[in-house]
Motif scaffolding. Structure first.
Motif, short mmCIF file in Angstrom:
data_model
loop_
_atom_site.label_atom_id
_atom_site.label_comp_id
_atom_site.label_asym_id
_atom_site.label_seq_id
_atom_site.Cartn_x
_atom_site.Cartn_y
_atom_site.Cartn_z
N HIS A 17 0.83 -1.21 0.00
CA HIS A 17 0.00 0.00 0.00
C HIS A 17 0.87 1.26 0.00
O HIS A 17 0.51 2.28 -0.59
N LEU A 18 2.03 1.18 0.67
CA LEU A 18 2.94 2.32 0.74
C LEU A 18 3.90 2.40 -0.45
O LEU A 18 4.77 3.26 -0.48
N GLY A 19 3.74 1.49 -1.41
CA GLY A 19 4.54 1.56 -2.63
C GLY A 19 5.70 0.60 -2.74
O GLY A 19 6.46 0.65 -3.71
N TYR A 20 5.87 -0.29 -1.78
CA TYR A 20 6.96 -1.26 -1.85
C TYR A 20 6.59 -2.37 -2.82
O TYR A 20 5.43 -2.79 -2.90
N VAL A 21 7.59 -2.85 -3.57
CA VAL A 21 7.40 -3.88 -4.58
C VAL A 21 8.33 -5.06 -4.25
O VAL A 21 9.52 -4.85 -3.97
N ALA A 22 7.78 -6.26 -4.30
CA ALA A 22 8.58 -7.46 -4.06
C ALA A 22 9.53 -7.67 -5.23
O ALA A 22 9.13 -7.50 -6.39
N TYR A 23 10.79 -8.03 -4.93
CA TYR A 23 11.74 -8.29 -6.01
C TYR A 23 12.50 -9.60 -5.84
O TYR A 23 13.20 -10.03 -6.75
N ASP A 24 12.36 -10.28 -4.68
CA ASP A 24 13.07 -11.54 -4.48
C ASP A 24 12.55 -12.21 -3.21
O ASP A 24 11.77 -11.61 -2.47
N ARG A 25 12.97 -13.43 -2.97
CA ARG A 25 12.69 -14.17 -1.74
C ARG A 25 14.01 -14.76 -1.26
O ARG A 25 14.87 -15.05 -2.07
N LYS A 26 14.11 -14.94 0.07
CA LYS A 26 15.32 -15.59 0.58
C LYS A 26 15.02 -16.24 1.92
O LYS A 26 14.21 -15.74 2.71
N PRO A 27 15.68 -17.37 2.19
CA PRO A 27 15.54 -17.96 3.52
C PRO A 27 16.25 -17.09 4.54
O PRO A 27 17.23 -16.41 4.22
N ASP A 28 15.74 -17.08 5.76
CA ASP A 28 16.34 -16.29 6.83
C ASP A 28 16.13 -17.04 8.14
O ASP A 28 15.27 -17.91 8.23
N ALA A 29 16.92 -16.70 9.14
CA ALA A 29 16.79 -17.35 10.45
C ALA A 29 17.36 -16.43 11.51
O ALA A 29 18.24 -15.61 11.24
N TRP A 30 16.81 -16.54 12.73
CA TRP A 30 17.31 -15.78 13.87
C TRP A 30 16.91 -16.50 15.15
O TRP A 30 16.05 -17.38 15.14
N ASP A 31 17.56 -16.12 16.23
CA ASP A 31 17.24 -16.69 17.53
C ASP A 31 16.11 -15.91 18.17
O ASP A 31 16.06 -14.69 18.06
N GLU A 32 15.22 -16.63 18.85
CA GLU A 32 14.12 -16.02 19.59
C GLU A 32 14.16 -16.51 21.02
O GLU A 32 14.47 -17.67 21.28
N GLU A 33 13.80 -15.63 21.93
CA GLU A 33 13.73 -15.99 23.33
C GLU A 33 12.29 -16.37 23.68
O GLU A 33 11.36 -15.61 23.43
N GLY A 34 12.11 -17.55 24.24
CA GLY A 34 10.80 -18.00 24.65
C GLY A 34 10.40 -17.41 25.98
O GLY A 34 11.21 -16.80 26.68
N PRO A 35 9.12 -17.57 26.39
CA PRO A 35 8.63 -17.03 27.66
C PRO A 35 9.42 -17.55 28.86
O PRO A 35 9.54 -16.87 29.88
N ASP A 36 9.99 -18.75 28.73
CA ASP A 36 10.77 -19.33 29.83
C ASP A 36 12.24 -18.94 29.78
O ASP A 36 13.03 -19.41 30.59
N GLY A 37 12.61 -18.09 28.82
CA GLY A 37 14.00 -17.65 28.71
C GLY A 37 14.85 -18.51 27.80
O GLY A 37 16.00 -18.18 27.54
N SER A 38 14.30 -19.62 27.33
CA SER A 38 15.07 -20.49 26.43
C SER A 38 15.19 -19.83 25.05
O SER A 38 14.35 -19.03 24.64
N ILE A 39 16.25 -20.17 24.36
CA ILE A 39 16.51 -19.62 23.03
C ILE A 39 16.22 -20.71 22.00
O ILE A 39 16.65 -21.85 22.15
#
Length: 134
Positions: free
Chosen positions: A98-120
């Motif tokens: 809606h703001l004018g951004y256009v998709a031009y590619d896809r890529k796999p990605d990954a990151w660490d997340e902290e759970g409610p119990d503090g585990s990663i």
């Protein structure tokens, strides 16, 4: 010497997180150090970790955050804004389009997340890369 064990990396240290926050919304304006030369060459600024709490969505906060980030990008002499959005986040993607951004590619990605119990845990996904001229 401290008797405390080293702190495990928190989600905020290594990438976006889905855990609750007390902030209304946030954005981080890159670039990462490793991307500085590429961005300078391509004249693009990166919107990174844009989020609005679910209870505050649909009130224009995301649009305001994006506009503020785009102004900062423009003020640095860059002519394009780029971002990545998870494929399974159609609501955010619709806002960006809606703001004018256009998709031009896809890529796999990954990151660490902290759970409610503090585990990663490792979050793996595919992101749609989007950009718009400023």
């Amino acid at each position: 010497m401290s008797s405390h064990p080293p702190r495990a990396p928190r989600a905020a240290d290594s990438g976006p997180s889905r855990r609750p926050s007390t902030e209304l919304g946030a954005h981080h304006l890159g670039p990462r150090r490793s991307e500085t030369k590429r961005i300078a060459r391509e004249r693009a600024g990166t919107l990174w970790q844009l989020a609005v709490l679910p209870a505050l969505q649909s009130r224009g906060l995301g649009r305001l955050l994006i506009q503020a980030a785009e102004q900062r990008i423009s003020s640095r002499g860059l002519r394009r804004a780029e971002l990545a959005v998870e494929e399974d986040n159609p609501r955010a993607r619709a806002l960006y389009e809606h703001l004018g951004y256009v998709a031009y590619d896809r890529k796999p990605d990954a990151w660490d997340e902290e759970g409610p119990d503090g585990s990663i845990r490792r979050h793996e996904t595919t992101c749609v890369l989007m950009r718009r001229s400023l």
